[in-house]
Each structure stands twice: as structure tokens, then as C-alpha cells.
Enzyme design. Structure first.
Site, PDB file in Angstrom:
ATOM      1  N   CYS A  77       0.871  -1.176   0.000  1.00  0.00           N
ATOM      2  CA  CYS A  77       0.000   0.000   0.000  1.00  0.00           C
ATOM      3  C   CYS A  77       0.904   1.221   0.000  1.00  0.00           C
ATOM      4  O   CYS A  77       1.551   1.523   1.012  1.00  0.00           O
ATOM      5  CB  CYS A  77      -0.934   0.003   1.207  1.00  0.00           C
ATOM      6  SG  CYS A  77      -1.960   1.488   1.314  1.00  0.00           S
ATOM      7  N   ASN A  79       0.228   4.618  -0.377  1.00  0.00           N
ATOM      8  CA  ASN A  79      -0.184   5.725   0.482  1.00  0.00           C
ATOM      9  C   ASN A  79       0.042   5.375   1.944  1.00  0.00           C
ATOM     10  O   ASN A  79       0.444   6.220   2.754  1.00  0.00           O
ATOM     11  CB  ASN A  79      -1.659   6.065   0.250  1.00  0.00           C
ATOM     12  CG  ASN A  79      -1.883   6.804  -1.050  1.00  0.00           C
ATOM     13  OD1 ASN A  79      -1.024   7.551  -1.505  1.00  0.00           O
ATOM     14  ND2 ASN A  79      -3.039   6.595  -1.653  1.00  0.00           N
ATOM     15  N   HIS A 163      -2.522  -5.242 -10.140  1.00  0.00           N
ATOM     16  CA  HIS A 163      -3.278  -4.116 -10.690  1.00  0.00           C
ATOM     17  C   HIS A 163      -3.653  -4.374 -12.147  1.00  0.00           C
ATOM     18  O   HIS A 163      -2.844  -4.877 -12.924  1.00  0.00           O
ATOM     19  CB  HIS A 163      -2.454  -2.826 -10.616  1.00  0.00           C
ATOM     20  CG  HIS A 163      -2.301  -2.285  -9.243  1.00  0.00           C
ATOM     21  ND1 HIS A 163      -3.193  -1.403  -8.678  1.00  0.00           N
ATOM     22  CD2 HIS A 163      -1.366  -2.520  -8.290  1.00  0.00           C
ATOM     23  CE1 HIS A 163      -2.798  -1.115  -7.447  1.00  0.00           C
ATOM     24  NE2 HIS A 163      -1.695  -1.779  -7.197  1.00  0.00           N
ATOM     25  N   GLU A 211     -10.309  -0.611  -5.353  1.00  0.00           N
ATOM     26  CA  GLU A 211      -9.412  -1.544  -4.689  1.00  0.00           C
ATOM     27  C   GLU A 211     -10.138  -2.812  -4.240  1.00  0.00           C
ATOM     28  O   GLU A 211     -11.293  -2.765  -3.809  1.00  0.00           O
ATOM     29  CB  GLU A 211      -8.764  -0.884  -3.465  1.00  0.00           C
ATOM     30  CG  GLU A 211      -7.806   0.237  -3.798  1.00  0.00           C
ATOM     31  CD  GLU A 211      -6.970   0.643  -2.593  1.00  0.00           C
ATOM     32  OE1 GLU A 211      -6.530  -0.257  -1.846  1.00  0.00           O
ATOM     33  OE2 GLU A 211      -6.774   1.844  -2.404  1.00  0.00           O
ATOM     34  N   CYS A 220      -4.701   5.936  -4.340  1.00  0.00           N
ATOM     35  CA  CYS A 220      -4.033   4.636  -4.203  1.00  0.00           C
ATOM     36  C   CYS A 220      -2.607   4.796  -4.723  1.00  0.00           C
ATOM     37  O   CYS A 220      -2.393   4.974  -5.925  1.00  0.00           O
ATOM     38  CB  CYS A 220      -4.768   3.554  -4.993  1.00  0.00           C
ATOM     39  SG  CYS A 220      -3.967   1.929  -4.933  1.00  0.00           S
ATOM     40  N   GLY A 223      -1.433   1.921  -6.919  1.00  0.00           N
ATOM     41  CA  GLY A 223      -2.159   2.029  -8.184  1.00  0.00           C
ATOM     42  C   GLY A 223      -1.572   3.090  -9.092  1.00  0.00           C
ATOM     43  O   GLY A 223      -1.465   2.900 -10.309  1.00  0.00           O
TER      44      GLY A 223
END
Length: 276
Positions: A77, A79, A163, A211, A220, A223
Site C-alpha cells: 500500500c 499511500n 493491478h 481496490e 491509491c 495504483g
């Protein structure tokens, strides 16, 4: 048994997190407990739960664990990584300070974080993963990483989590129906985050991400990195700094020989305690 947990609420471009120091307190949460905590009406409310743990390897600084709102553990992740970095610095869990690299283990890899004195965080996300079996993805490798899934043309790449990237003309269109169809495809045995991108020019894109285990989020980080990596691979954008506009704000992505680098903000929201 009941547990009183100290936590910090943080956000990166509106992608929000419950961050827990699992070094100085003993933490053991079930899937059901995570789901309850993630509820925005009856719990703390978050997109992901982040646990700060001791590293397994002596030469790393921390272990970084990530749980989606549905209680599933995931490998990456972006962020959250920025929030993780500010958390360990501000809480003095590390002796490292501004502009010193913090090395963090994740479920899938090891990455480097750096907090700048303006509270921006730079995350070295590592190299994109293109091989189908490593994503995981059910089709044979394509040279340009472009495939047809459920009737949609999309790029497939992993940044430690899978992704799918769809290039669209209308970024304001309904994305939930298409995203769920792709997420439920047998081609993605571990699920997938679905990225919808509109290309403004070779240095600017607009992005929305649906997500797995969460739904659409305001931002994201992984992403954004996955999308820029795919667009650069098919030569739709340049590799040096790309501005990614998300609902929650901007991220800045560049690609070098060591992989994908992400720069952006991370903010504290509030501190709290919750009784489990």
C-alpha cells in the site's frame, strides 16, 4: 479477551488508515475485529489497517503489515507506506530523522522510505512485476503486458499487489460495474485492484482506483505507480516525473533503473484508544 488498543488515524490524499504500534503493545486481531474497526459508523473507519512491527531481518528497520477493510492481508500500500514513514519518525520509533532512509519489510518485498523536512515522503516502491505467475494472473505473458479480460482491454502489473489498468476517455464514468467484473474474473486468483486512467499528456494523468477488499478510494499509491509503469511500458507517457491526479490530490511518480519512486503527502488526523 478484551484489548485496549492505542492507535493513530492518518491519511494520504484521503486514503485513510488506522495505524497501530505493534512493537510497544501486543496486538492480535481477527478478520471480524478488523472489519468492525473499519466500519465508518460503528468503528474507527479506514481503508486499510497498518501494523508497525519489529523486522525479521536484523538489517531492516521495521516490518510493515497491511490489512484491507474486509480483513484480508495484502502485500503493498503506497499511500500507507508514506503514513507509516511519518508515523515511525514522529513517534520516535526510529532514531532516523528527515532525509534518512528507513528500510521496511512487507509481505512481498523490502522497500525504502524517506521523510523530507516538509513532511512529504518519498517511497522507493521497487520494480514492477510483469510475469503472470508472479502477479498472479491466469494468462500467458504478453510482451507489452496488455490483455483481454472479461471483454476489456487492460494492462496487468504488480507492485507487490496486482493491478489492472484500463485507459478511458471519460474518467467520470461509472466504474464499479466494470471493476467488479474484472475483480471476479478467474484470471485473477488473488483478486486485483482496478485502475481507470485518462491520459492528459506525457507527464500528466488522471486516475481512479477500485481496490480489492475496499471499493473506490480517494487515492491509491501502488495504483498510481502501477499505472505509470504500464503506460511507460507501452510508451504512452515519459518515465521521468509524472503527475497523477486522484480524487484526494496529487502524487508524483518517476521510474529509474531501481524501479518506481513515489512522492506525496502524509498527514496525521487524530489519536485514540479503542476497546476490542
Amino acid at each position: 479477551m478484551r484489548m485496549l488498543i492505542n492507535f493513530t488515524k492518518m491519511q494520504g490524499l484521503g486514503n485513510d488508515f488506522m495505524v497501530i504500534d505493534a512493537i510497544n503493545q501486543s496486538i492480535s486481531l481477527s478478520v471480524m475485529q478488523i472489519q468492525k474497526l473499519s466500519n465508518r459508523h460503528f468503528g474507527v473507519g479506514f481503508d486499510q489497517l497498518l501494523l508497525v512491527e519489529k523486522p525479521e531481518a536484523y538489517n531492516n528497520d521495521f516490518k510493515y503489515r497491511i490489512f484491507n477493510a474486509d480483513g484480508s492481508e495484502v502485500g503493498q500500500c503506497g499511500n500507507g507506506a508514506r503514513c507509516f514513514a511519518r508515523f515511525v519518525v514522529e513517534k520516535k520509533l526510529t532514531n532516523k530523522r528527515f532525509d534518512e532512509e528507513i528500510v521496511v519489510e512487507t509481505k512481498e518485498s523490502v522497500m525504502t522510505l524517506l521523510v523530507r523536512n516538509n513532511n512529504e515522503v518519498v517511497v522507493a516502491m521497487g520494480k514492477p512485476i510483469w510475469h503472470s505467475k508472479d502477479i498472479p494472473f491466469g494468462q500467458l505473458d504478453s510482451v507489452n503486458a496488455t490483455y483481454i479480460v472479461e471483454g476489456e482491454t487492460l494492462g496487468v502489473v504488480s507492485m507487490g499487489n496486482p493491478h489492472a489498468v484500463l485507459i478511458v476517455d471519460d474518467i467520470s464514468q461509472d466504474i464499479e460495474t466494470i471493476a467488479k467484473k474484472i475483480q471476479n474474473s478467474v484470471d485473477f486468483p488473488a483478486g486485483v485492484n482496478v485502475n481507470f486512467v485518462s491520459i492528459m499528456d506525457r507527464h500528466n494523468i488522471t486516475l481512479r482506483v477500485y481496490e480489492r477488499g475496499v471499493g473506490e478510494t480517494l487515492a491509491c499509491g501502488s495504483g498510481a505507480c502501477a499505472t505509470v509503469a504500464y503506460l511507460q511500458k507501452i510508451n504512452n507517457i515519459d518515465a521521468n516525473e509524472v503527475t497523477v491526479e486522484l480524487k484526494g490530490g496529487e502524487l508524483f511518480i518517476d521510474i529509474d533503473n531501481n524501479g518506481v519512486n513515489m512522492r506525496g503527502s502524509a498527514e496525521f488526523v487524530f489519536e485514540g484508544q479503542v476497546d476490542i
